[in-house]
Write an enzyme that holds these catalytic residues in place. Structure first.
Site, PDB file in Angstrom:
ATOM      1  N   LYS A 177      -0.397 -13.193   0.599  1.00 13.05           N
ATOM      2  CA  LYS A 177      -1.480 -12.863   0.726  1.00 13.05           C
ATOM      3  C   LYS A 177      -2.500 -13.542  -0.052  1.00 13.05           C
ATOM      4  CE  LYS A 177      -0.776  -9.525   3.871  1.00 13.05           C
ATOM      5  NZ  LYS A 177       0.074  -8.672   3.802  1.00 13.05           N
ATOM      6  N   LEU A 178      -3.733 -13.952  -0.041  1.00 12.41           N
ATOM      7  CA  LEU A 178      -4.706 -14.624  -1.018  1.00 12.41           C
ATOM      8  C   LEU A 178      -4.512 -14.454  -2.309  1.00 12.41           C
ATOM      9  CD1 LEU A 178      -6.555 -17.079  -0.919  1.00 12.41           C
ATOM     10  CD2 LEU A 178      -8.407 -15.370  -0.844  1.00 12.41           C
ATOM     11  N   GLU A 202      -9.388  -5.110  11.091  1.00 10.72           N
ATOM     12  CA  GLU A 202      -9.131  -6.579  11.745  1.00 10.72           C
ATOM     13  C   GLU A 202      -9.121  -6.259  13.255  1.00 10.72           C
ATOM     14  OE1 GLU A 202      -6.458  -9.637   9.894  1.00 10.72           O
ATOM     15  OE2 GLU A 202      -6.904  -8.565   8.162  1.00 10.72           O
ATOM     16  N   THR A 220      -6.050  -1.034  10.255  1.00 10.10           N
ATOM     17  CA  THR A 220      -6.787  -2.246   9.628  1.00 10.10           C
ATOM     18  C   THR A 220      -8.203  -2.501  10.464  1.00 10.10           C
ATOM     19  OG1 THR A 220      -7.026  -4.694   9.409  1.00 10.10           O
ATOM     20  CG2 THR A 220      -5.334  -3.756  11.081  1.00 10.10           C
ATOM     21  N   ASP A 250      -7.603 -25.397   8.444  1.00 11.38           N
ATOM     22  CA  ASP A 250      -7.860 -23.932   8.801  1.00 11.38           C
ATOM     23  C   ASP A 250      -6.825 -23.127   9.496  1.00 11.38           C
ATOM     24  OD1 ASP A 250      -9.548 -21.593   8.483  1.00 11.38           O
ATOM     25  OD2 ASP A 250     -11.004 -22.841   9.603  1.00 11.38           O
ATOM     26  N   TYR A 277      -1.368 -10.505  15.029  1.00 11.54           N
ATOM     27  CA  TYR A 277      -1.412  -9.182  13.851  1.00 11.54           C
ATOM     28  C   TYR A 277      -2.402  -8.129  14.491  1.00 11.54           C
ATOM     29  CZ  TYR A 277      -2.541  -6.186   9.966  1.00 11.54           C
ATOM     30  OH  TYR A 277      -2.923  -5.424   9.204  1.00 11.54           O
ATOM     31  N   ILE A 325       0.835  -1.208   0.018  1.00 11.04           N
ATOM     32  CA  ILE A 325       0.097  -0.185  -0.098  1.00 11.04           C
ATOM     33  C   ILE A 325       0.950   1.229  -0.056  1.00 11.04           C
ATOM     34  CG2 ILE A 325      -1.738   1.326   1.218  1.00 11.04           C
ATOM     35  CD1 ILE A 325      -2.797  -1.516   2.475  1.00 11.04           C
ATOM     36  N   GLY A 376      -7.519 -19.717  14.856  1.00  7.27           N
ATOM     37  CA  GLY A 376      -8.158 -18.425  15.272  1.00  7.27           C
ATOM     38  C   GLY A 376      -8.884 -17.978  14.271  1.00  7.27           C
TER      39      GLY A 376
HETATM   40  P1  NAD Z   1       3.248  -4.542   3.548  1.00  6.40           P
HETATM   41  O1  NAD Z   1       3.801  -5.813   4.512  1.00  6.40           O
HETATM   42  O2  NAD Z   1       3.116  -4.905   2.292  1.00  6.40           O
HETATM   43  O3  NAD Z   1       4.394  -3.612   3.669  1.00  6.40           O
HETATM   44  C1  NAD Z   1       5.034  -3.078   4.853  1.00  6.40           C
HETATM   45  C2  NAD Z   1       6.082  -2.268   4.612  1.00  6.40           C
HETATM   46  O4  NAD Z   1       6.915  -1.793   5.896  1.00  6.40           O
HETATM   47  C3  NAD Z   1       7.303  -3.001   3.866  1.00  6.40           C
HETATM   48  O5  NAD Z   1       8.129  -2.359   2.918  1.00  6.40           O
HETATM   49  C4  NAD Z   1       8.230  -3.159   5.018  1.00  6.40           C
HETATM   50  O6  NAD Z   1       9.735  -3.225   4.663  1.00  6.40           O
HETATM   51  C5  NAD Z   1       8.348  -2.045   5.992  1.00  6.40           C
HETATM   52  N1  NAD Z   1       8.478  -2.097   7.396  1.00  6.40           N
HETATM   53  C6  NAD Z   1       8.371  -3.273   8.132  1.00  6.40           C
HETATM   54  N2  NAD Z   1       8.622  -3.303   9.291  1.00  6.40           N
HETATM   55  C7  NAD Z   1       9.468  -2.009   9.309  1.00  6.40           C
HETATM   56  C8  NAD Z   1      10.365  -1.284  10.272  1.00  6.40           C
HETATM   57  N3  NAD Z   1      10.496  -1.958  11.301  1.00  6.40           N
HETATM   58  N4  NAD Z   1      10.986  -0.415   9.902  1.00  6.40           N
HETATM   59  C9  NAD Z   1      10.585   0.348   8.825  1.00  6.40           C
HETATM   60  N5  NAD Z   1       9.873  -0.149   7.786  1.00  6.40           N
HETATM   61  C10 NAD Z   1       9.337  -1.400   8.173  1.00  6.40           C
HETATM   62  O7  NAD Z   1       1.975  -4.180   4.181  1.00  6.40           O
HETATM   63  P2  NAD Z   1       0.865  -3.246   3.396  1.00  6.40           P
HETATM   64  O8  NAD Z   1      -0.131  -4.526   3.067  1.00  6.40           O
HETATM   65  O9  NAD Z   1       1.372  -2.470   2.414  1.00  6.40           O
HETATM   66  O10 NAD Z   1       0.140  -2.603   4.936  1.00  6.40           O
HETATM   67  C11 NAD Z   1       0.683  -1.179   4.950  1.00  6.40           C
HETATM   68  C12 NAD Z   1      -0.229  -0.677   6.327  1.00  6.40           C
HETATM   69  O11 NAD Z   1      -1.485  -0.826   5.797  1.00  6.40           O
HETATM   70  C13 NAD Z   1       0.135  -1.578   7.354  1.00  6.40           C
HETATM   71  O12 NAD Z   1       0.203  -0.594   8.409  1.00  6.40           O
HETATM   72  C14 NAD Z   1      -1.142  -2.567   7.440  1.00  6.40           C
HETATM   73  O13 NAD Z   1      -1.475  -2.688   8.806  1.00  6.40           O
HETATM   74  C15 NAD Z   1      -2.194  -1.651   6.848  1.00  6.40           C
HETATM   75  N6  NAD Z   1      -3.347  -2.291   6.149  1.00  6.40           N
HETATM   76  C16 NAD Z   1      -3.147  -3.065   5.272  1.00  6.40           C
HETATM   77  C17 NAD Z   1      -4.330  -3.743   4.550  1.00  6.40           C
HETATM   78  C18 NAD Z   1      -3.963  -5.026   3.565  1.00  6.40           C
HETATM   79  O14 NAD Z   1      -4.851  -5.613   3.162  1.00  6.40           O
HETATM   80  N7  NAD Z   1      -2.664  -5.060   3.004  1.00  6.40           N
HETATM   81  C19 NAD Z   1      -5.389  -3.347   5.058  1.00  6.40           C
HETATM   82  C20 NAD Z   1      -5.583  -2.339   5.885  1.00  6.40           C
HETATM   83  C21 NAD Z   1      -4.678  -1.955   6.687  1.00  6.40           C
HETATM   84  P1  TYD Z   2      -5.108 -12.695   3.698  1.00  7.13           P
HETATM   85  O1  TYD Z   2      -4.888 -12.420   2.237  1.00  7.13           O
HETATM   86  O2  TYD Z   2      -4.002 -13.515   4.320  1.00  7.13           O
HETATM   87  O3  TYD Z   2      -5.823 -11.525   4.584  1.00  7.13           O
HETATM   88  P2  TYD Z   2      -6.062 -11.480   5.917  1.00  7.13           P
HETATM   89  O4  TYD Z   2      -6.062 -12.735   6.676  1.00  7.13           O
HETATM   90  O5  TYD Z   2      -5.576 -10.263   6.434  1.00  7.13           O
HETATM   91  O6  TYD Z   2      -7.691 -11.325   5.804  1.00  7.13           O
HETATM   92  O7  TYD Z   2      -6.496 -13.651   3.731  1.00  7.13           O
HETATM   93  C1  TYD Z   2      -7.512 -13.569   3.291  1.00  7.13           C
HETATM   94  C2  TYD Z   2      -8.541 -14.638   3.400  1.00  7.13           C
HETATM   95  O8  TYD Z   2      -7.930 -15.727   2.647  1.00  7.13           O
HETATM   96  C3  TYD Z   2      -8.649 -15.162   5.007  1.00  7.13           C
HETATM   97  O9  TYD Z   2      -9.864 -15.641   5.134  1.00  7.13           O
HETATM   98  C4  TYD Z   2      -7.546 -16.190   4.960  1.00  7.13           C
HETATM   99  C5  TYD Z   2      -7.729 -16.903   3.522  1.00  7.13           C
HETATM  100  N1  TYD Z   2      -6.501 -17.600   2.885  1.00  7.13           N
HETATM  101  C6  TYD Z   2      -6.578 -18.982   2.385  1.00  7.13           C
HETATM  102  O10 TYD Z   2      -7.568 -19.567   2.465  1.00  7.13           O
HETATM  103  N2  TYD Z   2      -5.564 -19.305   1.772  1.00  7.13           N
HETATM  104  C7  TYD Z   2      -4.283 -18.775   1.894  1.00  7.13           C
HETATM  105  O11 TYD Z   2      -3.424 -19.432   1.148  1.00  7.13           O
HETATM  106  C8  TYD Z   2      -4.390 -17.463   2.319  1.00  7.13           C
HETATM  107  C9  TYD Z   2      -2.971 -16.812   2.383  1.00  7.13           C
HETATM  108  C10 TYD Z   2      -5.490 -16.824   3.029  1.00  7.13           C
END
Ligand code: NAD
Ligand code: TYD
Length: 353
Positions: free
Chosen positions: A198-199, A136, A134, A289, A159, A16, A292
C-alpha cells in the site's frame, strides 16, 4: 474460565485486524477473542506478539472459504459475535488476479453468514455480525462532495466490487433472515503493521532502501487517510453502541493528493534518517496509471460523530511520524515481510509497469 462473550475476529493477523484483536483482548478481559486467519502473504503472527499468551486469546489458522471448517468452528466455539475483517484487500492485486477476491471476500463472507445464521437460529438476542468494509464500494468522487451512508454503490475495481457484493449479502441476510448485523465503511488506513504494498508503507520501505517511489499517473488522485488505531477505536464504539442493522461511515476528514502526501512523507523520512531535505524526493518516479484508477474518495462520518461520539484523534503529520518511527524501529518486521515472494510481486507491479 468463563467469559461474558466469545467473539470471532477474522483476519486478525492482518493490518487492521491485529489492531482490533489487540484492542479487544487488552481492553475486554471478560471477552474471549478467537482470531481466525489464513495467514496469506498479508497475515503475520508477528503482529500479535503482545497478546499471544493472553488468557482470553486464541489464534486459529484457517480459511473462511472452507465451508465445512467454518460451520464446525462456529459449532465448537459457540461464538456470540463476529467481527469480520478477513479479506483480500489490495486493489492492484485484484486487477492482476480477481478470482482470489471473489473466493475470500464473497464466498468466505457468505460462509460466515451461513454459519452465524445456523448457530444463532434459536434466538438472535445479544448476537452480532459486524462486517468491516471500505468506502471504495461507493465508487469514485469528482472534485466535490463526500460519501454518505446512503450514497448508491458504484464499485469500480474487482476489489471494491467484491467488497460491495459482500456488503449486499450481509444486508440481505439481515433483511431476509433478521440476522443482527452492522456494517462500517472506512476510508484509507495507515499506520504500523501495514504490508508494504500500500502507498505509505511502500514509500517508507523504498526510501529506506533507496528505491524509486512509484506515483501512478500524475499523482493527483485523492484519498482520505485515517490512522489505523482511530479505525479500531471506531470499530469498538460501533460494536458496543452501534444500532443493529445500521451502516456507519468512518473517515479521517483528511484528504490528500498522492503526490502531496508522498512529498510530506519524504520530508519526514529525510528528518528521521538524518539526511538533507530533498534527498528522498529525488526518488519520486511517475509511472503508468493504475487501470480504472478511482479519482477521489472522501468520507462524511457525521453519523458516527453525532450519533456515537467518535472522532479521529490524530493529526495526519503526527500519525505519519508515528508510522515512520514504527517502521524504522521494526526493521526486522519489514525485512521478514519483504523476503520470499515480495520481490517477485514488486517486480510485476512496478519495475515492469
Ligand atoms: P490485510 O490485507 O492487511 O489483512 C487481511 C487479513 O485477512 C490477513 O491477515 C489475511 O491472512 C487474512 N485472510 C485473507 N484471506 C483469508 C481467508 N480466505 N481466510 C481467512 N483469513 C484470510 O487487510 P486490512 O488492510 O487489514 O483490511 C482488513 C479489512 O478492512 C478488509 O475487510 C478490508 O476490506 C477492510 N478495509 C481496509 C482498509 C484499508 O485502508 N486497509 C480501509 C477500509 C476497509
Ligand atoms: P493504495 O494504498 O493501494 O490504496 P487504495 O488503492 O485502496 O486507495 O493506494 C493509495 C493511492 O496511491 C491510490 O490512489 C493509488 C496510489 N498509489 C501510487 O500512486 N503508487 C503506488 O505504488 C501505490 C501502491 C498506490
Amino acid at each position: 474460565m468463563s467469559f461474558e462473550k466469545t467473539i470471532l475476529v477474522t483476519g486478525g493477523a492482518g493490518f487492521i485486524g491485529c489492531h482490533v484483536a489487540k484492542l479487544f483482548v487488552e481492553n475486554y478481559p471478560n471477552y474471549k477473542i478467537v482470531n481466525l486467519d489464513k495467514l496469506t502473504y498479508a497475515g503475520n503472527l508477528e503482529n500479535l506478539t503482545e497478546i499471544e499468551d493472553a488468557p482470553n486469546y486464541e489464534f486459529i489458522k484457517g480459511d473462511i472459504v472452507d465451508e465445512t471448517f467454518i460451520t464446525d468452528l462456529f459449532e465448537k466455539n459457540q461464538f456470540d459475535s463476529v467481527i469480520h475483517l478477513a479479506a483480500e484487500s489490495h486493489v492492484d492485486r485484484s486487477i492482476l488476479n480477481p478470482n482470489e477476491f471473489i473466493f475470500t471476500n464473497i464466498v468466505g463472507t457468505t460462509n460466515l453468514l451461513n454459519a452465524a445464521k445456523k448457530l444463532w437460529e434459536n434466538g438472535f438476542e445479544k448476537k452480532l455480525f459486524y462486517h468491516v468494509s471500505t468506502d471504495e464500494v461507493y465508487g469514485s468522487l469528482g472534485e466535490e462532495g463526500h460519501f454518505v451512508e446512503t450514497t448508491p454503490y458504484d464499485p469500480k475495481s474487482p476489489y471494491s466490487a467484491s467488497k460491495a457484493s459482500s456488503d449486499h449479502l450481509v444486508r440481505a441476510y439481515a433483511h431476509t433472515y433478521k440476522l443482527p448485523v452492522v456494517i462500517s465503511n472506512c476510508s484509507n488506513n495507515y499506520g504500523p503493521n501495514q504490508f508494504p504494498e500500500k502507498l505509505i508503507p511502500l514509500c517508507i520501505h523504498n526510501i529506506k532502501n533507496n528505491l524509486p517511489l512509484p506515483i501512478y499517473g500524475k499523482g493527483e488522485n485523492v484519498r482520505d487517510w485515517l490512522y489505523v488505531k482511530d479505525h479500531s477505536d471506531a470499530i469498538d464504539v460501533i460494536f458496543h453502541h452501534g444500532k443493529t442493522g445500521e451502516t456507519y461511515n468512518i473517515g479521517g476528514n483528511n484528504e490528500w493528493t498522492n503526490i502531496d502526501l508522498v512529498r510530506m512523507l519524504c520530508k519526514i523520512m529525510d528528518k528521521k534518517l538524518g539526511q538533507n531535505e530533498g534527498v528522498s524526493e529525488q526518488l519520486i518516479t511517475f509511472v503508468k496509471d493504475r487501470a480504472g484508477h478511482d479519482l477521489r474518495y472522501a468520507i462524511d462520518s457525521s453519523k458516527l460523530k453525532n450519533g456515537l461520539g467518535w472522532e479521529p484523534s490524530l493529526q495526519f503529520e503526527e500519525g505519519l511520524e508515528k508510522t515512520v518511527d514504527w517502521y524504522l524501529s521494526n526493521g526486522n518486521w519489514l525485512d521478514n515481510v519483504t523476503s520470499g515472494n515480495y520481490q517477485k510481486y514488486y517486480e510485476t507491479q512496478y519495475v515492469q509497469r
